[in-house]
Design an enzyme around this catalytic site. Structure first.
Site, PDB file in Angstrom:
ATOM      1  N   PRO A 180       0.825  -1.207   0.000  1.00 18.51           N
ATOM      2  CA  PRO A 180       0.000   0.000   0.000  1.00 18.51           C
ATOM      3  C   PRO A 180       0.862   1.262   0.000  1.00 18.51           C
ATOM      4  O   PRO A 180       1.888   1.328   0.689  1.00 18.51           O
ATOM      5  CB  PRO A 180      -0.796  -0.117   1.303  1.00 18.51           C
ATOM      6  CG  PRO A 180      -0.801  -1.573   1.619  1.00 18.51           C
ATOM      7  CD  PRO A 180       0.519  -2.088   1.128  1.00 18.51           C
ATOM      8  N   GLU A 181       0.451   2.229  -0.797  1.00 23.85           N
ATOM      9  CA  GLU A 181       1.164   3.491  -0.866  1.00 23.85           C
ATOM     10  C   GLU A 181       0.385   4.546  -0.078  1.00 23.85           C
ATOM     11  O   GLU A 181      -0.615   4.242   0.576  1.00 23.85           O
ATOM     12  CB  GLU A 181       1.361   3.893  -2.326  1.00 23.85           C
ATOM     13  CG  GLU A 181       2.167   2.858  -3.110  1.00 23.85           C
ATOM     14  CD  GLU A 181       2.425   3.251  -4.551  1.00 23.85           C
ATOM     15  OE1 GLU A 181       2.367   4.456  -4.873  1.00 23.85           O
ATOM     16  OE2 GLU A 181       2.679   2.354  -5.377  1.00 23.85           O
TER      17      GLU A 181
END
Length: 283
Positions: A2-3
Site C-alpha cells: 500500500p502506498e
C-alpha cells in the site's frame, strides 16, 4: 505494498471508530509480525484513549493519552477493518475470528478493529509520542507530498546533480515520503517526463512542475479510496477504485490516453520494479 493514498484511506476509515475512544481491550494473538511486538503491548494499549489518529508517509500513528504512540505498518497484505460500530457508520457486524487476525482492538464504543495480515510483513511498535519523529523508521523520511514542506524549490534542490533516474529519485523516501511505484508512474505520465531521464538533467521548471502534479495524483487516488490490486481493502472492507483510472500503470501495450498521441504504453524494469510510460509523450 500500500502506498500513501491507501494508508490515508485506511486512516480516514478508522478515525470515526477510534479517535477519542478508549481501547477497552487489545488482543495480541502472536508474538511478532515482521519483527517482534513491543513488550507487554496488549497491556500498554488496554485502557488507553486514542487522542489522535494521523499518518506519516506509509505509517498510521495512533497517539494515546498514555504519552505513547502506536505505529502501524500494513506491509504487503495487512488490512485493518472496522466492525460493529454503534454510530452506524460501518454496516458490518463482528465477523468470526480468522486465522490471520493477529491484533484486535475492542473499542469502548462497541467497534472492533481487526488487523489481519496473512503474509505477516506488517508491523506495530510503541514509541514515545514526544520523540516519535526520532524513531528509526520516521527519522529518515523526507517531507510529506501533501504538506507545505514539499514545494518546488525542495524538489529542485534534491534533484541537483543526481545521476539516478527520476523514477528512482521520487521513490527515495528521504526526498519525499510515501510515494510508491504506482503513483510515481502516474505522476511522471501527467508531467510528460520519461522515467528513464536522469533526475539531475531535468530542467528546474519541469522538476518544479512535478510538485502540483504529484499532489493532484495523490488527491485523486485518495478520493477514489486508493487502488486495490491484490490485498488492499478500505477500513469498511471495500475495495479502492483508483486502479480503474490508471493512465499508464499496468497498461502495457495499450494506447496512450493523451489526445493526438499514437503511442502505446511500454513497460521497462528499473531497480527490480516495473515502470510504465509512453515513449512518445514522455521525454
Amino acid at each position: 505494498m500500500p502506498e500513501l493514498p491507501e494508508v490515508e484511506t485506511v486512516r480516514r476509515g478508522l478515525s470515526p471508530a477510534m479517535e477519542g475512544v478508549v481501547i477497552q481491550r487489545a488482543d495480541v494473538n502472536r508474538p511478532d509480525l515482521r519483527w517482534p511486538f513491543p513488550e507487554r503491548m496488549a497491556e500498554r494499549l488496554t485502557g488507553q484513549r486514542v487522542d489522535r489518529l494521523r499518518r506519516r508517509s506509509k505509517y498510521i500513528l495512533a497517539d494515546l493519552n498514555s504519552g505513547e504512540t502506536l505505529l502501524i505498518h500494513l506491509g504487503m497484505s495487512g488490512r485493518m477493518t472496522v466492525s460493529g460500530d454503534p454510530l452506524g457508520q460501518f454496516a458490518h457486524k463482528h465477523p468470526m475470528p480468522e486465522k490471520h487476525d493477529h491484533v484486535v482492538f475492542h473499542m469502548a464504543n462497541g467497534a472492533r478493529i481487526t488487523f489481519n495480515d496473512p503474509r505477516r510483513f506488517g508491523a506495530m511498535d510503541l514509541l514515545s509520542t514526544a520523540t516519535a519523529e526520532d524513531h528509526k523508521l520516521l527519522s529518515v523520511l523526507g517531507p510529506e507530498p501533501l504538506g507545505n514542506d514539499f514545494h518546488e524549490q525542495h524538489l529542485i534542490e534534491a534533484f541537483k546533480g543526481k545521476n539516478s533516474p527520476v523514477k528512482s529519485a521520487l521513490l527515495d523516501q528521504g526526498i519525499v515520503a510515501g510515494l510508491g511505484n504506482i503513483y510515481v508512474c502516474e505522476a511522471l505520465y501527467r508531467g510528460k517526463v520519461s522515467p528513464r531521464r536522469k533526475a539531475g538533467q531535468i530542467s528546474a521548471s519541469r522538476v518544479g512542475a512535478l510538485v502540483p502534479i504529484i499532489r493532484h495524483v495523490l488527491q485523486d487516488a485518495i478520493e477514489a479510496g486508493g487502488s486495490s490490486l491484490r490485498d488492499f481493502r478500505q477500513a469498511d472492507g471495500e475495495l479502492g477504485y483508483f486502479q480503474h483510472s490508471f493512465d499508464v500503470y499496468g497498461r502495457e501495450g495499450r494506447p496512450c490516453r493523451t489526445g493526438g498521441c499514437s503511442g502505446e504504453i511500454k513497460r521497462i524494469t528499473q531497480s527490480g520494479r516495473s515502470s510504465f510510460y509512453c515513449a512518445q509523450c514522455q521525454r
